[in-house]
Design an enzyme around this catalytic site. Sequence first.
Site, PDB file in Angstrom:
ATOM      1  N   SER A 126      10.227   1.497  -2.100  1.00  0.00           N
ATOM      2  CA  SER A 126      10.033   2.397  -0.968  1.00  0.00           C
ATOM      3  C   SER A 126       8.688   2.143  -0.305  1.00  0.00           C
ATOM      4  O   SER A 126       7.716   1.767  -0.974  1.00  0.00           O
ATOM      5  CB  SER A 126      10.071   3.838  -1.493  1.00  0.00           C
ATOM      6  N   TYR A 150       7.225  10.818  -7.782  1.00  0.00           N
ATOM      7  CA  TYR A 150       8.314   9.949  -7.308  1.00  0.00           C
ATOM      8  C   TYR A 150       7.739   8.594  -6.888  1.00  0.00           C
ATOM      9  O   TYR A 150       8.203   7.529  -7.318  1.00  0.00           O
ATOM     10  CB  TYR A 150       9.057  10.592  -6.130  1.00  0.00           C
ATOM     11  N   LYS A 154       8.036   4.433  -8.484  1.00  0.00           N
ATOM     12  CA  LYS A 154       8.334   3.172  -7.781  1.00  0.00           C
ATOM     13  C   LYS A 154       7.237   2.135  -8.055  1.00  0.00           C
ATOM     14  O   LYS A 154       7.517   0.959  -8.269  1.00  0.00           O
ATOM     15  CB  LYS A 154       8.482   3.418  -6.274  1.00  0.00           C
TER      16      LYS A 154
END
Length: 337
Positions: A126, A150, A154
Site C-alpha cells: 500500500s 495496519y 505492510k
Amino acid sequence: MTDTILVTGGTGFIGSHAVVSLQQAGYRVQILDNLCNSDIKVLDAIASITKTRPDFMEGDIRDGNLLAKIFDKRRFGAVMHFAGLKAVGESSAMPLAYYDNNVNGSVQLLTAMQQAGLKNFIFSSSATVYGEPQKLPLTEDHPRSSTNPYGHTKLVIEDILANLRNSDNAWRIACLRYFNPVGAHPSGLIGEAPQGVPNNLMPFVAQVAAGQRPNLQVYGNDYDTPDGTGVRDYIHVMDLADGHVKALDYCLKAQPGLTTVNLGTGKGYSVLEVIAAFEQASGKPVPYQVVARRPGDVGACWASTTKAFDLLGWRAEKCLDDMCQDAWRWELSRHDV
Ligand code: NAD
Ligand code: UFG
C-alpha cells in the site's frame, strides 16, 4: 509451469476483480478466503462475468495444515496474496488481530510455499508505507514509515519479503503498492461492499448519493492543496487488477528477484473534485459539511508511474468519471434508489 494461480482473499474487493482479469488473461484460479469480509455470492458474479467459476476453498491463511494440503493436492504457478485486514482505525483498536492476520498469515503462507517449492509471489502492499510524503510524485525509493498498526504490518511484510529473497535467490516477488483503489467492474456485478459505515471516501460518497446517508463529512479544507481538501491518487479497481496480471507475467518471465512497483494513475484529485465528479456521474446531489482533519491523514499523495510503465508496460487507462460511473452502477445494483 502450471497456469493455475492461488488467490488468497479472492472473494474480497480487489481480489475478486483480479480473479476476473486473471481468468480473462487465460489463467485458472483457485481462491482461498475465510469470508471474514466477503460473501460467497461473489463466485456467482465472477462466473457471470467470465463464464468460468473459479475454484474456491473456504479457509484461513493462518492454517498451516490446510495450506500444506492445498499445495500438496495441486501445483500452482504463483500465489497472489490479497487476504488481510485493512481498516486503519480498527488496526489501532485491535493491533494484535492485525499483526496476527496480516503478518503471521503471510509468514504461514510463505512457509507453506517454501516447503512446496513454490516461489512466485505477488503481494498487496500500500502507498500507506510512504507515510507523510517528502516529495511528490512518490517514487518507489521514497523513505518508508508508518503511522498506524495496519501500515506497519505492510512495512513488516515488505521487509520479510526482502529478507526471504536475500536468503534464497530463487524467489520471484512483486510487491505492489496500491494508491486509492475505487470503482467497480463495469458490469455492476462485483464491487466494494463495506460492512457498516464506510471508512473510505468513494463508498461513502456513493451511499450519500443513493440517499443511504444524509451527508458526507469532508475531513479538513485547510491542507496545502488547490482547494484545501485532501488530494489522492484514485485508481479504478479494474486498472489495478490488470496491473496484477502484468506484474505476474513480468515475474514469471524476468530474472528471479524482488520488484516493488507503485500502482496508481499519477494524478491526484481533491475531495471536492471527487464529490463533483460523483454528482455528475450519478445525477444526484452529495451534500457535505467540512469538519476537522482526520488524525493521521496526509494532505496530498500521488504516485510516480514511471517504474510500472517501464518494467511492466502497464499504465492505468480509466479516468475519474469512469471510476464514479462504475461505483454508481454497483451502488444502484444493491439498493433501490
Ligand atoms: P477486502 O477486505 O475486500 O478483501 C480481503 C479478503 O481477504 C476478504 O475476502 C477477507 O474475507 C479475506 N481474508 C481476510 N483475512 C483472511 C485470512 N486470515 N484468511 C483468509 N482470508 C482472509 O480488502 P481489499 O480492499 O480487497 O484489499 C485486499 C488487499 O489489498 C489487502 O491486503 C489490503 O491491505 C490491500 N490494500 C487495499 C487497499 C484499499 O484501499 N482497498 C489499499 C492498499 C492495499
Ligand atoms: N475523506 C473525507 N471524508 C470521508 C472519508 C475520507 O473527507 O468520509 C477524505 C480523507 O480525508 C482523504 C480522502 O478523502 O483526504 C481519501 O480518504 P480515504 O479514506 O478514501 O483514503 P486514504 O488515502 O485515507 O487511505 C486509503 C486506504 C488506506 C491506504 C491508503 C493508501 O484506506 O488503507 O489509501 O493506499 F493505505
